[in-house]
Design an enzyme around this catalytic site. Structure first.
Site, PDB file in Angstrom:
ATOM      1  CG  HIS A  17      -0.491   0.395   2.492  1.00  0.00           C
ATOM      2  ND1 HIS A  17      -0.172  -0.505   3.482  1.00  0.00           N
ATOM      3  CD2 HIS A  17      -0.228   1.608   3.011  1.00  0.00           C
ATOM      4  CE1 HIS A  17       0.262   0.159   4.548  1.00  0.00           C
ATOM      5  NE2 HIS A  17       0.232   1.448   4.290  1.00  0.00           N
ATOM      6  CG  ASP A  64       0.029  -3.932   2.770  1.00  0.00           C
ATOM      7  OD1 ASP A  64       0.448  -3.441   1.704  1.00  0.00           O
ATOM      8  OD2 ASP A  64      -0.220  -3.250   3.790  1.00  0.00           O
ATOM      9  CD  GLN A 157      -2.125   5.942  10.617  1.00  0.00           C
ATOM     10  OE1 GLN A 157      -2.161   6.138  11.812  1.00  0.00           O
ATOM     11  NE2 GLN A 157      -2.670   4.888  10.038  1.00  0.00           N
ATOM     12  N   GLY A 158       2.793   6.119   8.938  1.00  0.00           N
ATOM     13  CA  GLY A 158       4.154   6.431   8.504  1.00  0.00           C
ATOM     14  C   GLY A 158       5.133   5.311   8.831  1.00  0.00           C
ATOM     15  CG  ASP A 159       5.739   3.655  12.492  1.00  0.00           C
ATOM     16  OD1 ASP A 159       6.826   4.238  12.337  1.00  0.00           O
ATOM     17  OD2 ASP A 159       5.012   3.821  13.499  1.00  0.00           O
ATOM     18  CB  SER A 160       2.893   1.551   6.312  1.00  0.00           C
ATOM     19  OG  SER A 160       1.669   1.430   6.934  1.00  0.00           O
TER      20      SER A 160
HETATM   21  N1  ARG Z   1      -1.144   2.056   7.483  1.00  0.00           N
HETATM   22  C1  ARG Z   1      -0.192   2.750   8.287  1.00  0.00           C
HETATM   23  C2  ARG Z   1       0.868   3.376   7.417  1.00  0.00           C
HETATM   24  O1  ARG Z   1       0.624   3.508   6.233  1.00  0.00           O
HETATM   25  C3  ARG Z   1       0.350   1.886   9.378  1.00  0.00           C
HETATM   26  C4  ARG Z   1      -0.620   1.770  10.454  1.00  0.00           C
HETATM   27  C5  ARG Z   1      -0.203   0.855  11.521  1.00  0.00           C
HETATM   28  N2  ARG Z   1      -1.145   1.057  12.563  1.00  0.00           N
HETATM   29  C6  ARG Z   1      -1.105   0.458  13.749  1.00  0.00           C
HETATM   30  N3  ARG Z   1      -1.964   0.813  14.633  1.00  0.00           N
HETATM   31  N4  ARG Z   1      -0.215  -0.463  14.003  1.00  0.00           N
HETATM   32  O2  ARG Z   1       1.869   3.864   7.865  1.00  0.00           O
END
Ligand code: ARG
Length: 207
Positions: A17, A64, A157-160
């Site tokens: 993603h 993913d 967010q941003g850790d993905s």
């Molecule tokens: N989708 C998020 C990203 O794009 C990562 C989210 C992880 N969230 C969590 N609660 N572990 O960075």
């Protein structure tokens, strides 16, 4: 924009993603390695190719995972090296302690961190993760959940695309979650061991 994890001198893994919008033009993206600061230091490498899992589904975030191939070899050092990926039969009992790291936001809808942060989390039993997300999302075989409480710790967010590691082995890739560090909702990761053969074959073809 996202994390990634070095698995070879020209190859990294990230979340699909993170890179779907760049698939037609990998040259827009680069990876930076060897720094603990989000905005300075380290070395950046241009990308030659992005290989997204053929069955990645944005609606469910199944599969993913994506392979990034750099244009030139990354030079390895004390601060830059490849991690081993968990193989198909990797034993990952419930409760196993693992470390997630990244430059993502320090709270839901907060600001990203300028220094690399890491959090100790524990593997959550699949059934309890499914129960947590009942009616919201489904937990596929290719996912693994992890969380920690007191104090609550999680990716955000941003850790993905970044790593979830235990005993120096890559077991997960940050994928999704409902808000962050919410005691009711574990973080959800791509279960790397499920993708061992995909990773090996794509590295052999494109790496
Ligand atoms: N989708 C998020 C990203 O794009 C990562 C989210 C992880 N969230 C969590 N609660 N572990 O960075």
């Amino acid at each position: 924009m996202c994390g990634a994890v070095v698995i070879g001198s020209r190859t990294l893994l990230t979340a699909a993603h993170c890179v779907t919008t760049y698939i037609s033009d990998p040259s827009i993206l680069r990876v930076t390695v060897g720094t603990s600061y989000r905005l300075s230091g380290g070395k950046s490498y241009d990308l030659k190719r992005i290989v997204i899992h053929e069955s990645y589904t944005s609606a469910t975030l199944e599969n993913d995972i994506a392979l990034l191939v750099t244009r030139s070899d990354m030079s390895f050092s004390k601060s830059v090296k490849a991690i081993n990926i968990a193989s198909k039969n990797f034993n990952l009992p419930n409760g196993t302690e693992a470390l997630v790291s990244g430059f993502g936001t320090v709270s839901y809808e907060g600001s990203p961190s300028d220094v690399l942060l890491a959090a100790k989390v524990n593997i959550v039993p699949k059934e309890s993760c499914k129960r947590s997300y009942l009616g919201i999302a489904s937990i596929a075989d290719g996912m693994v959940c992890a969380s920690a409480n007191n104090p609550p710790r999680d990716a955000c967010q941003g850790d993905s695309g970044g790593p979830l590691v235990t005993k120096n082995v890559l077991i997960g890739i940050v994928s999704w979650g409902e808000k962050c560090a919410n005691p009711v909702y574990p973080g959800v990761y791509t279960r790397v061991s499920e993708y061992e053969s995909w990773i090996v074959s794509r590295v052999n073809t494109y790496g």
